[in-house]
Design an enzyme around this catalytic site. Sequence first.
Site, PDB file in Angstrom:
ATOM      1  N   ASP A   9       0.878  -1.159   0.000  1.00 53.68           N
ATOM      2  CA  ASP A   9       0.000   0.000   0.000  1.00 53.68           C
ATOM      3  C   ASP A   9       0.924   1.220   0.000  1.00 53.68           C
ATOM      4  OD1 ASP A   9      -2.274   1.702   0.451  1.00 53.68           O
ATOM      5  OD2 ASP A   9      -1.765   1.713   2.573  1.00 53.68           O
ATOM      6  N   ASP A  11      -0.141   5.092   1.121  1.00 52.34           N
ATOM      7  CA  ASP A  11      -0.384   6.015   2.227  1.00 52.34           C
ATOM      8  C   ASP A  11      -0.320   5.291   3.569  1.00 52.34           C
ATOM      9  OD1 ASP A  11      -0.803   8.217   0.541  1.00 52.34           O
ATOM     10  OD2 ASP A  11      -2.921   7.732   0.293  1.00 52.34           O
ATOM     11  N   ASP A  20      -3.255  12.487   0.127  1.00 49.42           N
ATOM     12  CA  ASP A  20      -4.340  13.409  -0.234  1.00 49.42           C
ATOM     13  C   ASP A  20      -4.514  14.470   0.843  1.00 49.42           C
ATOM     14  OD1 ASP A  20      -4.822  11.991  -2.558  1.00 49.42           O
ATOM     15  OD2 ASP A  20      -6.522  10.873  -1.755  1.00 49.42           O
ATOM     16  N   ASP A  95      -5.040   3.549  -3.151  1.00 46.54           N
ATOM     17  CA  ASP A  95      -6.157   4.393  -3.576  1.00 46.54           C
ATOM     18  C   ASP A  95      -5.785   5.875  -3.534  1.00 46.54           C
ATOM     19  OD1 ASP A  95      -6.052   4.688  -0.855  1.00 46.54           O
ATOM     20  OD2 ASP A  95      -8.094   3.989  -0.459  1.00 46.54           O
ATOM     21  N   ASP A 175      -2.159  -0.829   5.718  1.00 48.03           N
ATOM     22  CA  ASP A 175      -2.610  -0.286   7.004  1.00 48.03           C
ATOM     23  C   ASP A 175      -4.110  -0.061   7.072  1.00 48.03           C
ATOM     24  OD1 ASP A 175      -3.304   2.945   6.793  1.00 48.03           O
ATOM     25  OD2 ASP A 175      -2.065   2.179   5.174  1.00 48.03           O
TER      26      ASP A 175
END
Length: 259
Positions: A9, A11, A20, A95, A175
Amino acid sequence: MAGIVVVFDFDKTIVDCDSDNWVVDELGFNVLFNRLLPTMPWNTLMDRMMMELHSHGKTIDDIVQVLQRIPIHPRIIPAIKAVHSLGCDLRIVSDANTFFIETILKHLKIRECFSDINTNPSYINEDGRLQILPYHDFNNFSHGCTLCPPMCKGGIIEKIQESLGEKKRLIYLGDGSGDYCPSLRLKEQDFMMPRKNFPVWELICKDPLLVKAQIHEWTNGEELERISLQLINKICSGESDEFISSNCKLHIMCVFGSH
């Protein structure tokens, strides 16, 4: 070590915050962001925020400068370089969006370590502002996963598995709650590395036996580096089953239940 695929992942896994939120906060638009958050999907909101930044005179260079100072644990870059140097296939499933991720990885000089990045597409339009699109086009179809609005990472992991064949072994690091679905798609020979006390760890702890993969938690970049390298070495020496047994799942469940 070509038989090992390590999926990260982004972030709060590679970088130590949400990219973001970091951009919005650092450029002073968090009040507007929080006001609009309940009214639209996350990707639509981020695209709207990029429009707002542009209309208020914020440039792509301003966004790049913010991204280049995003916080990251000092052991993450050495960890990624070490795993890559061992011949593992590194990939990102996130994402966030392509512009944010590519900008950060290139600044950290680790972009070449990753063979593939699965994330929300983004591009700079003719007006010079960043546009962010959803990975799944909900206007035409749904990804059909009730666990994963708006982006199904589990479906992406399945596609990766199909392309790799049975002999490859996956290590997945994440996470967030969006990393729970892919954890359920992993196989018994794979490894799930949830970040301790983060949403995916809490979801796994509710019923660890739902995850077929062997589980090993981590808390920071130092542990991420140490545990991932231990796993890779154990896989290559054929000792992975001894290193992490099913007792680890029971341990995680007991630790979580004690709080």
